[in-house]
Write an enzyme that holds these catalytic residues in place. Sequence first.
Site, PDB file in Angstrom:
ATOM      1  N   LYS A  34      76.877  -0.848  -1.684  1.00  0.00           N
ATOM      2  CA  LYS A  34      78.038  -1.360  -0.950  1.00  0.00           C
ATOM      3  C   LYS A  34      77.724  -2.710  -0.315  1.00  0.00           C
ATOM      4  CE  LYS A  34      80.015   3.159   0.212  1.00  0.00           C
ATOM      5  NZ  LYS A  34      80.301   4.113   1.295  1.00  0.00           N
ATOM      6  N   SER A  94      77.022   1.364   4.612  1.00  0.00           N
ATOM      7  CA  SER A  94      76.589   2.689   5.026  1.00  0.00           C
ATOM      8  C   SER A  94      77.275   3.749   4.175  1.00  0.00           C
ATOM      9  CB  SER A  94      76.928   2.918   6.505  1.00  0.00           C
ATOM     10  OG  SER A  94      76.460   4.174   6.932  1.00  0.00           O
ATOM     11  N   ASP A  95      76.622   4.892   4.071  1.00  0.00           N
ATOM     12  CA  ASP A  95      77.227   6.033   3.411  1.00  0.00           C
ATOM     13  C   ASP A  95      76.673   7.299   4.048  1.00  0.00           C
ATOM     14  OD1 ASP A  95      79.072   6.615   1.013  1.00  0.00           O
ATOM     15  OD2 ASP A  95      77.476   8.103   0.849  1.00  0.00           O
ATOM     16  N   THR A  96      77.509   8.326   4.119  1.00  0.00           N
ATOM     17  CA  THR A  96      77.125   9.601   4.723  1.00  0.00           C
ATOM     18  C   THR A  96      77.449  10.737   3.756  1.00  0.00           C
ATOM     19  OG1 THR A  96      77.553   8.734   6.937  1.00  0.00           O
ATOM     20  CG2 THR A  96      77.490  11.122   6.717  1.00  0.00           C
ATOM     21  N   GLY A 111      72.771   6.731   4.971  1.00  0.00           N
ATOM     22  CA  GLY A 111      72.004   5.563   4.591  1.00  0.00           C
ATOM     23  C   GLY A 111      72.671   4.360   5.229  1.00  0.00           C
TER      24      GLY A 111
END
Length: 192
Positions: A55, A71-73, A108
């Site tokens: 991203k 960010s990623d969850t 992340g």
Amino acid sequence: MPHTPLILASSSPRRKALLAQIGIIPDRIIPADIDETEQHGELAHHYVERLAKEKALKVAEANSGVFVLGSDTAVACGRRILPKSEDEQTARDCLNLISGRSHRVYSGVALVKPDGTVQSRIVETRVKVRVLDSHAIDEYIQSKEWDGKAGGYAIQGLFSKHIVMITGSHSNVVGLPLFETANLLDGVGAGK
């Protein structure tokens, strides 16, 4: 010293609000349109780090000389990455799976610096949910808070009454680990 813009590579209103909570207001918000399909056998912590980097790098490609935060969850139960709940059945399946169990929430966070280098962090939070009977699940489904949420719930809403224990970052479960994100940004003078 001139201000270097910060771009948030996310359309998540939760991430924008969490950043504002610690005094960081991105100069721009540009969602990154990437393929978020998990790779065969990919573990949750590798998955979120890969997506956060992808991203941030995608947005940085079209915006040079800036900081880009991605960010990623993901919610994981065992080795399984739970989907974002886009319909009631998916939400029910997720809630039944985490009922009475502990699961992990991984985020992340990746920062592309103006020189193109990337720094990233992975954060893990353990969450234990009480046993959910059919009434509790029906009540939560009716709330619609699950819509679009990883693992079928939002910890900051009605579901909080079902949380027995959290080990680690609460903001990570909401969608952005603030301590680690702040340290990442402060370490390079971004977001000021």
